[in-house]
Design a protein around this motif. Structure first.
Motif, PDB file in Angstrom:
ATOM      1  N   GLY A  41       0.797  -1.212   0.000  1.00  0.00           N
ATOM      2  CA  GLY A  41       0.000   0.000   0.000  1.00  0.00           C
ATOM      3  C   GLY A  41       0.833   1.265   0.000  1.00  0.00           C
ATOM      4  N   ALA A  42       0.272   2.318  -0.634  1.00  0.00           N
ATOM      5  CA  ALA A  42       0.941   3.618  -0.708  1.00  0.00           C
ATOM      6  C   ALA A  42       0.244   4.665   0.146  1.00  0.00           C
ATOM      7  CB  ALA A  42       0.999   4.087  -2.164  1.00  0.00           C
ATOM      8  N   GLY A  43      -0.679   4.235   1.000  1.00  0.00           N
ATOM      9  CA  GLY A  43      -1.372   5.171   1.870  1.00  0.00           C
ATOM     10  C   GLY A  43      -2.652   5.738   1.294  1.00  0.00           C
ATOM     11  N   ASN A  44      -3.088   5.210   0.154  1.00  0.00           N
ATOM     12  CA  ASN A  44      -4.334   5.663  -0.474  1.00  0.00           C
ATOM     13  C   ASN A  44      -5.381   4.553  -0.438  1.00  0.00           C
ATOM     14  OD1 ASN A  44      -3.132   8.191  -1.281  1.00  0.00           O
ATOM     15  ND2 ASN A  44      -2.078   7.062  -2.921  1.00  0.00           N
ATOM     16  N   PHE A  45      -6.644   4.936  -0.617  1.00  0.00           N
ATOM     17  CA  PHE A  45      -7.768   4.003  -0.706  1.00  0.00           C
ATOM     18  C   PHE A  45      -7.889   3.126   0.543  1.00  0.00           C
ATOM     19  CE2 PHE A  45      -6.058   4.806  -4.961  1.00  0.00           C
ATOM     20  CZ  PHE A  45      -7.156   5.411  -5.564  1.00  0.00           C
ATOM     21  N   GLY A  46      -7.517   3.690   1.679  1.00  0.00           N
ATOM     22  CA  GLY A  46      -7.668   2.986   2.944  1.00  0.00           C
ATOM     23  C   GLY A  46      -6.629   1.918   3.200  1.00  0.00           C
ATOM     24  N   ILE A  47      -5.601   1.823   2.368  1.00  0.00           N
ATOM     25  CA  ILE A  47      -4.548   0.825   2.562  1.00  0.00           C
ATOM     26  C   ILE A  47      -3.343   1.518   3.183  1.00  0.00           C
ATOM     27  CG2 ILE A  47      -3.072  -0.891   1.455  1.00  0.00           C
ATOM     28  CD1 ILE A  47      -5.075  -1.015  -0.826  1.00  0.00           C
ATOM     29  N   PRO A  48      -2.930   1.125   4.383  1.00  0.00           N
ATOM     30  CA  PRO A  48      -1.800   1.789   5.037  1.00  0.00           C
ATOM     31  C   PRO A  48      -0.507   1.655   4.230  1.00  0.00           C
ATOM     32  CG  PRO A  48      -3.016   0.423   6.590  1.00  0.00           C
ATOM     33  CD  PRO A  48      -3.526   0.074   5.228  1.00  0.00           C
ATOM     34  N   VAL A  49       0.370   2.614   4.399  1.00  0.00           N
ATOM     35  CA  VAL A  49       1.675   2.571   3.736  1.00  0.00           C
ATOM     36  C   VAL A  49       2.424   1.317   4.175  1.00  0.00           C
ATOM     37  CG1 VAL A  49       3.910   3.700   3.489  1.00  0.00           C
ATOM     38  CG2 VAL A  49       1.818   5.067   3.528  1.00  0.00           C
ATOM     39  N   GLY A  50       2.896   0.548   3.214  1.00  0.00           N
ATOM     40  CA  GLY A  50       3.674  -0.648   3.507  1.00  0.00           C
ATOM     41  C   GLY A  50       2.865  -1.893   3.783  1.00  0.00           C
ATOM     42  N   ALA A  51       1.529  -1.785   3.852  1.00  0.00           N
ATOM     43  CA  ALA A  51       0.702  -2.974   4.089  1.00  0.00           C
ATOM     44  C   ALA A  51       0.625  -3.817   2.821  1.00  0.00           C
ATOM     45  CB  ALA A  51      -0.695  -2.564   4.519  1.00  0.00           C
ATOM     46  N   ARG A  52       0.758  -5.112   2.982  1.00  0.00           N
ATOM     47  CA  ARG A  52       0.676  -6.008   1.822  1.00  0.00           C
ATOM     48  C   ARG A  52      -0.739  -5.970   1.266  1.00  0.00           C
ATOM     49  NH1 ARG A  52       1.509 -12.508   1.908  1.00  0.00           N
ATOM     50  NH2 ARG A  52       2.277 -12.805  -0.217  1.00  0.00           N
ATOM     51  N   ALA A  53      -0.861  -5.568  -0.013  1.00  0.00           N
ATOM     52  CA  ALA A  53      -2.181  -5.308  -0.582  1.00  0.00           C
ATOM     53  C   ALA A  53      -2.560  -6.257  -1.704  1.00  0.00           C
ATOM     54  CB  ALA A  53      -2.242  -3.870  -1.109  1.00  0.00           C
ATOM     55  N   ALA A  54      -1.599  -6.871  -2.351  1.00  0.00           N
ATOM     56  CA  ALA A  54      -1.922  -7.733  -3.495  1.00  0.00           C
ATOM     57  C   ALA A  54      -0.728  -8.598  -3.836  1.00  0.00           C
ATOM     58  CB  ALA A  54      -2.312  -6.892  -4.708  1.00  0.00           C
ATOM     59  N   ILE A  55      -1.007  -9.682  -4.531  1.00  0.00           N
ATOM     60  CA  ILE A  55       0.039 -10.505  -5.129  1.00  0.00           C
ATOM     61  C   ILE A  55      -0.251 -10.584  -6.626  1.00  0.00           C
ATOM     62  CG2 ILE A  55       1.187 -12.737  -5.197  1.00  0.00           C
ATOM     63  CD1 ILE A  55       0.213 -13.210  -2.341  1.00  0.00           C
ATOM     64  N   ASN A  56       0.719 -10.175  -7.422  1.00  0.00           N
ATOM     65  CA  ASN A  56       0.588 -10.256  -8.871  1.00  0.00           C
ATOM     66  C   ASN A  56       1.605 -11.249  -9.414  1.00  0.00           C
ATOM     67  OD1 ASN A  56      -1.309  -7.925  -9.783  1.00  0.00           O
ATOM     68  ND2 ASN A  56       0.045  -6.997  -8.275  1.00  0.00           N
ATOM     69  N   ARG A  57       1.167 -12.121 -10.312  1.00  0.00           N
ATOM     70  CA  ARG A  57       2.119 -12.957 -11.043  1.00  0.00           C
ATOM     71  C   ARG A  57       2.459 -12.219 -12.328  1.00  0.00           C
ATOM     72  NH1 ARG A  57       2.774 -19.262 -11.211  1.00  0.00           N
ATOM     73  NH2 ARG A  57       3.643 -18.551  -9.240  1.00  0.00           N
ATOM     74  N   ILE A  58       3.734 -11.882 -12.498  1.00  0.00           N
ATOM     75  CA  ILE A  58       4.177 -11.056 -13.625  1.00  0.00           C
ATOM     76  C   ILE A  58       5.208 -11.832 -14.424  1.00  0.00           C
ATOM     77  CG2 ILE A  58       5.236  -8.877 -14.318  1.00  0.00           C
ATOM     78  CD1 ILE A  58       4.238  -7.708 -11.666  1.00  0.00           C
ATOM     79  N   GLY A  59       4.922 -12.014 -15.710  1.00  0.00           N
ATOM     80  CA  GLY A  59       5.855 -12.656 -16.618  1.00  0.00           C
ATOM     81  C   GLY A  59       6.486 -11.627 -17.530  1.00  0.00           C
ATOM     82  N   GLN A  60       7.757 -11.834 -17.880  1.00  0.00           N
ATOM     83  CA  GLN A  60       8.401 -10.857 -18.752  1.00  0.00           C
ATOM     84  C   GLN A  60       9.509 -11.472 -19.587  1.00  0.00           C
ATOM     85  OE1 GLN A  60      11.111  -7.834 -17.230  1.00  0.00           O
ATOM     86  NE2 GLN A  60      10.964  -8.708 -15.181  1.00  0.00           N
ATOM     87  N   ASP A  61       9.697 -10.876 -20.765  1.00  0.00           N
ATOM     88  CA  ASP A  61      10.838 -11.118 -21.645  1.00  0.00           C
ATOM     89  C   ASP A  61      11.367  -9.760 -22.078  1.00  0.00           C
ATOM     90  OD1 ASP A  61      11.001 -14.137 -22.233  1.00  0.00           O
ATOM     91  OD2 ASP A  61       8.882 -13.693 -22.545  1.00  0.00           O
ATOM     92  N   VAL A  62      12.653  -9.692 -22.381  1.00  0.00           N
ATOM     93  CA  VAL A  62      13.278  -8.423 -22.749  1.00  0.00           C
ATOM     94  C   VAL A  62      14.051  -8.610 -24.048  1.00  0.00           C
ATOM     95  CG1 VAL A  62      14.818  -6.567 -22.030  1.00  0.00           C
ATOM     96  CG2 VAL A  62      13.540  -7.850 -20.300  1.00  0.00           C
ATOM     97  N   ASP A  63      13.856  -7.681 -24.991  1.00  0.00           N
ATOM     98  CA  ASP A  63      14.639  -7.632 -26.228  1.00  0.00           C
ATOM     99  C   ASP A  63      15.415  -6.327 -26.258  1.00  0.00           C
ATOM    100  OD1 ASP A  63      13.759 -10.022 -27.996  1.00  0.00           O
ATOM    101  OD2 ASP A  63      11.873  -9.188 -27.260  1.00  0.00           O
ATOM    102  N   MET A  64      16.661  -6.390 -26.739  1.00  0.00           N
ATOM    103  CA  MET A  64      17.528  -5.222 -26.661  1.00  0.00           C
ATOM    104  C   MET A  64      18.536  -5.227 -27.801  1.00  0.00           C
ATOM    105  SD  MET A  64      19.938  -4.265 -23.424  1.00  0.00           S
ATOM    106  CE  MET A  64      20.837  -5.811 -23.609  1.00  0.00           C
ATOM    107  N   VAL A  65      18.808  -4.053 -28.359  1.00  0.00           N
ATOM    108  CA  VAL A  65      19.851  -3.865 -29.370  1.00  0.00           C
ATOM    109  C   VAL A  65      20.760  -2.751 -28.883  1.00  0.00           C
ATOM    110  CG1 VAL A  65      20.385  -3.240 -31.739  1.00  0.00           C
ATOM    111  CG2 VAL A  65      18.378  -4.645 -31.259  1.00  0.00           C
TER     112      VAL A  65
END
Length: 225
Positions: free
Chosen positions: A185-209
């Motif tokens: 949490g960032a202190g907005n929408f009733g969620i205290p700063v630092g409170a665990r608010a969600a778990i997201n599964r994030i997949g990623q690939d990176v391309d670079m030149v």
């Protein structure tokens, strides 16, 4: 007739690189603290931008074959966002940024005098930052960050333009997989700063030149005619 000595790629080298890249990220909301709301897909986006950094390595040449080891570290600004597609986050935007990465690779190449074509592979590490904010107000719901390890493969071509200097261009693809990332949490929408608010599964690939400039030292002495 005097024959000029062949270019030799053996020795240590240090250099600079710069270019651009794109990180493709897909989000899944796996836990939002409300068990009656099921896990949902959060959408995908491409985080694009520029990068600059340096590399340090060693190469040794056997006939036309060139082998090497290299460590590379880069600052980056690969950022992007997408409207969250999950119903639980309707009206919110997911945003991501890669601000640094490192590559630790081995190389195998083939040289024609002062031209070198090579492939590389090894380990990659990226520093990721995430946030979800309300699209209309830009108020942050939660943030997250991680250091993620994965794998990299790449290929490049390099040209020696002086006994100790070379320039080249390189393409790399990083396989960074999927990870669960905690959002706090960032202190907005009733969620205290630092409170665990969600778990997201994030997949990623990176391309670079990137374009590269290297200075070599410590290799065989090249005869001058």
């Amino acid at each position: 007739m005097v024959v000029a000595a062949a270019y030799d790629w053996s020795g240590f080298y240090i250099g600079l690189n710069g270019g651009g890249g794109s990180s493709h990220k897909c989000w899944d909301l796996t836990n939002n603290g409300a068990p009656l709301i099921p896990a949902e897909a959060g959408g995908c986006h491409d985080a694009t931008g520029g990068t600059v950094g340096g590399q340090l390595g060693y190469r040794w040449q056997a006939s036309n074959w060139v082998f090497g080891l290299e460590a590379q570290g880069n600052w980056a600004d690969f950022s992007g966002s997408n409207a969250a597609t999950s119903l639980a986050l309707a009206g919110f935007t997911n945003r991501s940024r890669i601000d640094a990465f490192g590559l630790f690779t081995g190389q195998v190449g083939y040289a024609w005098n002062n031209a070198l074509l090579y492939v590389k592979g090894g380990a990659a590490v990226v520093n990721d930052k995430y946030s979800t904010y309300q699209t209309a107000t830009a108020l942050t719901l939660f943030t997250g960050s991680e250091t993620r390890w994965g794998a990299v493969i790449g290929a490049g071509v390099e040209f020696g333009f002086a006994p100790n200097w070379s320039v080249g261009v390189e393409y790399d693809h990083m396989f960074m997989g999927s990870r669960d990332v905690d959002g706090y949490g960032a202190g907005n929408f009733g969620i205290p700063v630092g409170a665990r608010a969600a778990i997201n599964r994030i997949g990623q690939d990176v391309d670079m030149v990137t374009a590269r400039l290297n200075y070599r030292w410590g290799g065989p002495v090249v005869a001058k005619y």
